[in-house]
Design a protein around this motif. Structure first.
Motif, short mmCIF file in Angstrom:
data_model
loop_
_atom_site.label_atom_id
_atom_site.label_comp_id
_atom_site.label_asym_id
_atom_site.label_seq_id
_atom_site.Cartn_x
_atom_site.Cartn_y
_atom_site.Cartn_z
N ARG A 11 -8.25 9.87 4.43
CA ARG A 11 -8.46 8.46 4.06
C ARG A 11 -7.96 7.53 5.16
O ARG A 11 -8.61 6.54 5.49
CB ARG A 11 -7.76 8.14 2.75
N VAL A 12 -6.79 7.86 5.71
CA VAL A 12 -6.22 7.02 6.77
C VAL A 12 -7.09 7.12 8.01
O VAL A 12 -7.40 6.11 8.65
CB VAL A 12 -4.77 7.42 7.09
N ARG A 39 -0.96 1.33 5.58
CA ARG A 39 -0.41 0.28 4.70
C ARG A 39 -1.41 -0.07 3.61
O ARG A 39 -1.04 -0.20 2.44
CB ARG A 39 -0.07 -0.97 5.51
N GLU A 40 -2.67 -0.28 3.98
CA GLU A 40 -3.69 -0.65 3.00
C GLU A 40 -3.86 0.43 1.94
O GLU A 40 -3.94 0.13 0.75
CB GLU A 40 -5.02 -0.92 3.71
N ILE A 41 -3.89 1.67 2.36
CA ILE A 41 -4.09 2.77 1.41
C ILE A 41 -2.86 2.95 0.52
O ILE A 41 -2.99 3.18 -0.69
CB ILE A 41 -4.47 4.06 2.15
N GLU A 42 -1.67 2.82 1.08
CA GLU A 42 -0.46 2.91 0.27
C GLU A 42 -0.44 1.81 -0.78
O GLU A 42 -0.07 2.04 -1.93
CB GLU A 42 0.78 2.84 1.15
N GLU A 44 -3.08 0.29 -2.08
CA GLU A 44 -4.11 0.64 -3.06
C GLU A 44 -3.59 1.72 -4.01
O GLU A 44 -3.80 1.63 -5.22
CB GLU A 44 -5.38 1.12 -2.37
N ASP A 45 -2.93 2.73 -3.47
CA ASP A 45 -2.38 3.80 -4.29
C ASP A 45 -1.33 3.26 -5.26
O ASP A 45 -1.29 3.64 -6.43
CB ASP A 45 -1.75 4.90 -3.43
N ARG A 46 -0.47 2.35 -4.79
CA ARG A 46 0.54 1.74 -5.64
C ARG A 46 -0.12 0.95 -6.76
O ARG A 46 0.28 1.05 -7.92
CB ARG A 46 1.43 0.80 -4.80
N ARG A 47 -1.13 0.17 -6.40
CA ARG A 47 -1.83 -0.64 -7.38
C ARG A 47 -2.51 0.24 -8.43
O ARG A 47 -2.46 -0.05 -9.61
CB ARG A 47 -2.87 -1.49 -6.65
N ASN A 48 -3.12 1.32 -7.99
CA ASN A 48 -3.84 2.21 -8.90
C ASN A 48 -2.91 3.06 -9.75
O ASN A 48 -3.31 3.53 -10.81
CB ASN A 48 -4.80 3.12 -8.11
N SER A 49 -1.69 3.28 -9.30
CA SER A 49 -0.75 4.11 -10.06
C SER A 49 0.07 3.28 -11.04
O SER A 49 0.85 3.82 -11.80
CB SER A 49 0.20 4.84 -9.11
#
Length: 88
Positions: A11-12, A39-42, A44-49
């Motif tokens: 993904r990165v 940073r963007e993916i982290e 997104e992952d935080r938001r989705n979790s």
């Protein structure tokens, strides 16, 4: 346990490549693109979790505050008013 994005995370790699292309394929920016992609993916992952979001009160990060708005809120609190809109 929070997972850290490693150098082999596809993904990165894909996001960094897209950022590089969007900027016109500049030389010597690969580390910037990689860091931005991670940073963007982290985030997104935080938001989705359902975890704390960056700059949220739960994240423990200070959010810049407008001094005028802060003074208005403090004055309203002092006068016992609650009709002053907050900036959140």
């Amino acid at each position: 346990m929070e997972q850290t994005l490693g150098p082999d995370d596809p993904r990165v790699r894909e996001r960094a490549y897209r950022l590089w292309e969007e900027e016109g394929r500049p030389d010597d920016r690969h580390l910037d693109h990689w860091a931005q992609a991670a940073r963007e993916i982290e985030e997104e992952d935080r938001r989705n979790s359902g975890g704390p979001r960056v700059n949220s009160p739960d994240a423990g990060l200070a959010v810049p505050d407008d001094a005028a708005a802060r003074n208005q809120r403090e004055a309203a609190a002092h006068l016992g008013q609650s009709s002053v809109p907050s900036d959140s």
